[in-house]
Design a protein around this motif. Sequence first.
Motif, PDB file in Angstrom:
ATOM      1  N   PRO A 162       0.626  -1.127   0.114  1.00  0.00           N
ATOM      2  CA  PRO A 162      -0.008   0.095  -0.046  1.00  0.00           C
ATOM      3  C   PRO A 162       0.805   1.275   0.136  1.00  0.00           C
ATOM      4  CG  PRO A 162       0.243  -0.833   2.086  1.00  0.00           C
ATOM      5  CD  PRO A 162       1.121  -1.805   1.495  1.00  0.00           C
ATOM      6  N   ASP A 163       2.108   1.213  -0.552  1.00  0.00           N
ATOM      7  CA  ASP A 163       3.027   2.238  -0.426  1.00  0.00           C
ATOM      8  C   ASP A 163       3.550   3.036  -1.775  1.00  0.00           C
ATOM      9  OD1 ASP A 163       4.455   0.108  -1.197  1.00  0.00           O
ATOM     10  OD2 ASP A 163       6.332   1.210  -0.478  1.00  0.00           O
ATOM     11  N   LEU A 164       2.477   2.383  -2.831  1.00  0.00           N
ATOM     12  CA  LEU A 164       2.927   2.754  -4.154  1.00  0.00           C
ATOM     13  C   LEU A 164       2.216   4.085  -4.666  1.00  0.00           C
ATOM     14  CD1 LEU A 164       2.982  -0.644  -6.013  1.00  0.00           C
ATOM     15  CD2 LEU A 164       4.970   0.731  -5.036  1.00  0.00           C
ATOM     16  N   ALA A 165       0.917   4.348  -4.366  1.00  0.00           N
ATOM     17  CA  ALA A 165       0.203   5.482  -4.806  1.00  0.00           C
ATOM     18  C   ALA A 165       0.883   6.812  -4.337  1.00  0.00           C
ATOM     19  CB  ALA A 165      -1.356   5.372  -4.103  1.00  0.00           C
ATOM     20  N   GLN A 166       1.298   6.607  -3.002  1.00  0.00           N
ATOM     21  CA  GLN A 166       1.982   8.133  -2.586  1.00  0.00           C
ATOM     22  C   GLN A 166       3.073   8.381  -3.336  1.00  0.00           C
ATOM     23  OE1 GLN A 166       3.408   6.649   1.264  1.00  0.00           O
ATOM     24  NE2 GLN A 166       5.481   6.553   0.821  1.00  0.00           N
ATOM     25  N   HIS A 167       3.594   7.551  -4.129  1.00  0.00           N
ATOM     26  CA  HIS A 167       4.612   7.950  -5.083  1.00  0.00           C
ATOM     27  C   HIS A 167       4.095   8.863  -6.142  1.00  0.00           C
ATOM     28  CE1 HIS A 167       8.107   6.086  -3.066  1.00  0.00           C
ATOM     29  NE2 HIS A 167       7.095   5.050  -3.032  1.00  0.00           N
ATOM     30  N   VAL A 168       2.989   8.899  -6.544  1.00  0.00           N
ATOM     31  CA  VAL A 168       2.317   9.669  -7.320  1.00  0.00           C
ATOM     32  C   VAL A 168       1.344  10.785  -6.901  1.00  0.00           C
ATOM     33  CG1 VAL A 168       0.548   9.614  -9.315  1.00  0.00           C
ATOM     34  CG2 VAL A 168       2.244   7.576  -9.038  1.00  0.00           C
ATOM     35  N   ILE A 169       0.778  10.498  -5.694  1.00  0.00           N
ATOM     36  CA  ILE A 169      -0.132  11.336  -5.022  1.00  0.00           C
ATOM     37  C   ILE A 169       0.502  11.466  -3.509  1.00  0.00           C
ATOM     38  CG2 ILE A 169      -2.377  12.065  -4.293  1.00  0.00           C
ATOM     39  CD1 ILE A 169      -3.659  10.340  -6.747  1.00  0.00           C
ATOM     40  N   SER A 170       1.067  12.368  -3.136  1.00  0.00           N
ATOM     41  CA  SER A 170       1.900  12.393  -1.904  1.00  0.00           C
ATOM     42  C   SER A 170       0.930  12.352  -0.721  1.00  0.00           C
ATOM     43  CB  SER A 170       2.557  13.833  -1.861  1.00  0.00           C
ATOM     44  OG  SER A 170       1.703  14.760  -1.857  1.00  0.00           O
ATOM     45  N   GLU A 171      -0.167  12.953  -0.758  1.00  0.00           N
ATOM     46  CA  GLU A 171      -1.288  12.819   0.513  1.00  0.00           C
ATOM     47  C   GLU A 171      -1.812  11.604   0.773  1.00  0.00           C
ATOM     48  OE1 GLU A 171      -3.663  14.764  -2.652  1.00  0.00           O
ATOM     49  OE2 GLU A 171      -1.679  14.997  -2.216  1.00  0.00           O
ATOM     50  N   LEU A 172      -1.343  10.600   0.043  1.00  0.00           N
ATOM     51  CA  LEU A 172      -2.002   9.251  -0.005  1.00  0.00           C
ATOM     52  C   LEU A 172      -1.023   8.467   0.820  1.00  0.00           C
ATOM     53  CD1 LEU A 172      -3.821   8.217  -3.279  1.00  0.00           C
ATOM     54  CD2 LEU A 172      -4.932   8.710  -0.983  1.00  0.00           C
ATOM     55  N   THR A 173      -0.869   8.542   2.107  1.00  0.00           N
ATOM     56  CA  THR A 173       0.081   7.995   2.879  1.00  0.00           C
ATOM     57  C   THR A 173       0.004   6.431   2.782  1.00  0.00           C
ATOM     58  OG1 THR A 173      -0.918   8.001   5.053  1.00  0.00           O
ATOM     59  CG2 THR A 173       0.546  10.116   4.394  1.00  0.00           C
ATOM     60  N   GLU A 174       1.143   5.673   3.258  1.00  0.00           N
ATOM     61  CA  GLU A 174       0.981   4.116   3.096  1.00  0.00           C
ATOM     62  C   GLU A 174       0.047   3.604   4.531  1.00  0.00           C
ATOM     63  OE1 GLU A 174       5.205   3.472   5.246  1.00  0.00           O
ATOM     64  OE2 GLU A 174       5.190   3.148   3.181  1.00  0.00           O
ATOM     65  N   GLU A 175      -0.006   4.497   5.346  1.00  0.00           N
ATOM     66  CA  GLU A 175      -0.523   4.005   6.710  1.00  0.00           C
ATOM     67  C   GLU A 175      -2.178   4.265   6.250  1.00  0.00           C
ATOM     68  OE1 GLU A 175       3.530   5.000   8.035  1.00  0.00           O
ATOM     69  OE2 GLU A 175       2.035   6.152   6.799  1.00  0.00           O
ATOM     70  N   LYS A 176      -2.584   5.146   5.619  1.00  0.00           N
ATOM     71  CA  LYS A 176      -3.823   5.532   5.070  1.00  0.00           C
ATOM     72  C   LYS A 176      -4.306   4.478   4.099  1.00  0.00           C
ATOM     73  CE  LYS A 176      -4.016  10.565   5.384  1.00  0.00           C
ATOM     74  NZ  LYS A 176      -4.375  11.862   4.763  1.00  0.00           N
ATOM     75  N   LEU A 177      -3.626   4.159   3.222  1.00  0.00           N
ATOM     76  CA  LEU A 177      -3.820   2.977   2.121  1.00  0.00           C
ATOM     77  C   LEU A 177      -3.883   1.572   2.673  1.00  0.00           C
ATOM     78  CD1 LEU A 177      -1.635   4.595  -0.811  1.00  0.00           C
ATOM     79  CD2 LEU A 177      -4.141   4.007  -0.880  1.00  0.00           C
ATOM     80  N   ALA A 178      -3.032   1.321   3.783  1.00  0.00           N
ATOM     81  CA  ALA A 178      -3.218   0.223   4.403  1.00  0.00           C
ATOM     82  C   ALA A 178      -4.508   0.147   5.249  1.00  0.00           C
ATOM     83  CB  ALA A 178      -1.845  -0.075   5.315  1.00  0.00           C
ATOM     84  N   GLY A 179      -4.913   0.988   5.610  1.00  0.00           N
ATOM     85  CA  GLY A 179      -6.183   1.038   6.350  1.00  0.00           C
ATOM     86  C   GLY A 179      -7.132   0.761   5.468  1.00  0.00           C
ATOM     87  N   HIS A 180      -7.380   1.409   4.288  1.00  0.00           N
ATOM     88  CA  HIS A 180      -8.104   1.213   3.413  1.00  0.00           C
ATOM     89  C   HIS A 180      -8.226  -0.418   2.972  1.00  0.00           C
ATOM     90  CE1 HIS A 180      -9.720   5.290   2.855  1.00  0.00           C
ATOM     91  NE2 HIS A 180      -8.451   5.746   2.543  1.00  0.00           N
TER      92      HIS A 180
END
Length: 473
Positions: free
Chosen positions: A143-161
Amino acid sequence: MKVEQIYTGCLAEAAYYIVSDGEAAVIDPLRDIQPFIERANQDNVIIKYVFETHFHADFVSGHLDLAEKTGADIVFGPSAQPAYPALIAEDGQEFRIGKISIRAIHTPGHTMESTCYLLLDEQGKEVAIFTGDTLFIGDVGRPDLAQHVISELTEEKLAGHLYDSLHTKILPLPDTVIIYPGHGAGSACGKKMSNERTDTLGNQKKHNYALNPNLTKKQFIQQVLDGLMPPPGYFPYNVLLNIKGYEKLDKVIERGNKALSPGTFEAIANTTDAIILDVRHAQIFAKGFIPNSINIGLDGQFASWAGTLIPDFKQPILLVTESGKEQETITRLARVGYDNCIGYLEGGFETWKVAQMETDQIESISAEQFSELLIENSKLAVLDVRRRSEYNSEHIVGAENLPLDFLNQYMSQIKPEQTYYVHCAGGYRSMTAISILKARGFQNLVDVKGGFSAIKSVNKVPLTEYVCPTTLL
């Protein structure tokens, strides 16, 4: 009904071809789409839909070319915003293919648009789910890839989703549902993927660490994020290509599929900033190659290593291949966004030698010879180019670790006057590393054939699991 998994080992990627009653659907195709067209022609079916589970990072999808050549509709899940026409499915929306249906299930976490596709048979029974990078066999998507394109999508937020998606959308499905993942072992999109390519949901509930029902959301986030290696550098570029669109593969192949004589090849190499990419087997390359060329063999994870080690996607590429491998090489480079091949050496390296052009070689010694040298001189400079996790597991006492993945960033730590004995696990990566270093002016490099596995089998040199504090990264 027929479901076929089309697996590409070079990228550890699985695409799917589904047929029912004269119609077909394709899920997550690679950029070279001919296999799908050939299957549809053979089955006498129309490809109706191309389903994309998300905007892929590790390869350029073939959805655009496939849709153009077949008239199929491209389907993405909720929240996807591609820069080209596509159907954006609602969560739960169903698509008819012959007598079966495919239901879009929005599962944000790996990325926000990530969507799984649930296959329903003629009676409406839930048969299989195509999980993309949401759920793998033995793992879940990082869950850490999208933040490399959209910075506010942290890996912690994505892992929660991702936790919420798994627990509310996938785990409630019947245990008999077959999981068809987007990747297998070897992909950089996860960390603990199994070598198995399908499984039932019930079995994964028992054996997949991320589906442990006793894990709290906080514990899940911690476990999923623990031990993630940095993603390959080409991932963000591939995401953007998949969002914005890309050049037709036919044009890419036409541009690169040009035979060049040794004289013309040399002239272009000398008058442009083209990289010379030699894709022959490591030990064949070692015996003779064009000076300053880079060796990334077709026989390994070619596309992912090219994406990791060639930082400039726009840089022209000149190819040296075995005869008949030219178009395959161009295609496999295009799978990860390298569209600027400008020609290949006609007749391969043999014509270069016949023309009496300048050549270079790499000294390569056996594991037995290396072991004897190390016994005679314990201070021998040994460079281990395996990944950090491999090195930590077991390594030669005193060896320095400089993973091939980070060679470009940490090259300054190598001493030009020092002779290094270079090894990886089996010999593929060490030759690539040496070729890169030689192209940058380092000359005192010796390859160890067979790598660490051969060294270990000789059983003469001391090994350790201890990580030296001065280990290079």
